[in-house]
Design a protein around this motif. Sequence first.
Motif: not given
Length: 219
Positions: A9-23, A133-136, A124-128
């Motif tokens: 889920s984190p990768a999907v969320a970040i990739m969607t944000f980056i993809y849709l941020s293109k103007r 790591p995923v965001s970085s 339990e470590i999914a949020i961290l």
Amino acid sequence: MAILTAAISPAVAIMTFIYLSKRIELEPLPLIIRMFIIGVIMVFPIMFIQYAFEVENVFHSSLMKSFFLAGLLEEFFKWFFMLFVAYRHSDFDHHYDGIIYGVAVSLGFATIENIIYIFQNGIEIAILRAVFPVSSHALFGVIMGYYMGKAKFRTNRSNWCLTIGLVIPVGLHVIYDYIITVKEMTWMYWITPFMIILWLIGLRKIKIANQHHEKLLKT
């Protein structure tokens, strides 16, 4: 299934944000998917190399381990495949596209790494894992892709931009890994401001890359 969902889920969320941020025109998906898959495949040989060096105890210093086994090894291969797969592709036709492809290959790597860690250590470590790591990895990809895009669409010093596109992500990755490794008990107090700064840099690069499109449209 819940563990797999939490890991992806984190990768999907970040990739969607980056993809849709293109103007302007959204990027075709095939090359994005290809770069993501390359990132996935990269994990296994890199983890094998890291394991081999750890077993042989080649690097005794935490800083050397962070530099060679994390920062340089991981970011070099992302940069290498960015250069020889995405950079030369016809779909890479705007400055912002470098960010998209850089994030795609980085998140491919981060997703498999995340799945392995969460299966080993529990949900339990999914949020961290998502916040750090995923965001970085994604933000290292933003910076790498930004300079790749800059290299492709400027008439001079393109080689310098390509070099910077490797050097800065390596340096940031080394700092991140070193903090996590050395500050075992207090790492969150050190890594949180680092991540805030990293996000500010990443968002700034996204804004500048989009402004490059707007300038082209006005000329």
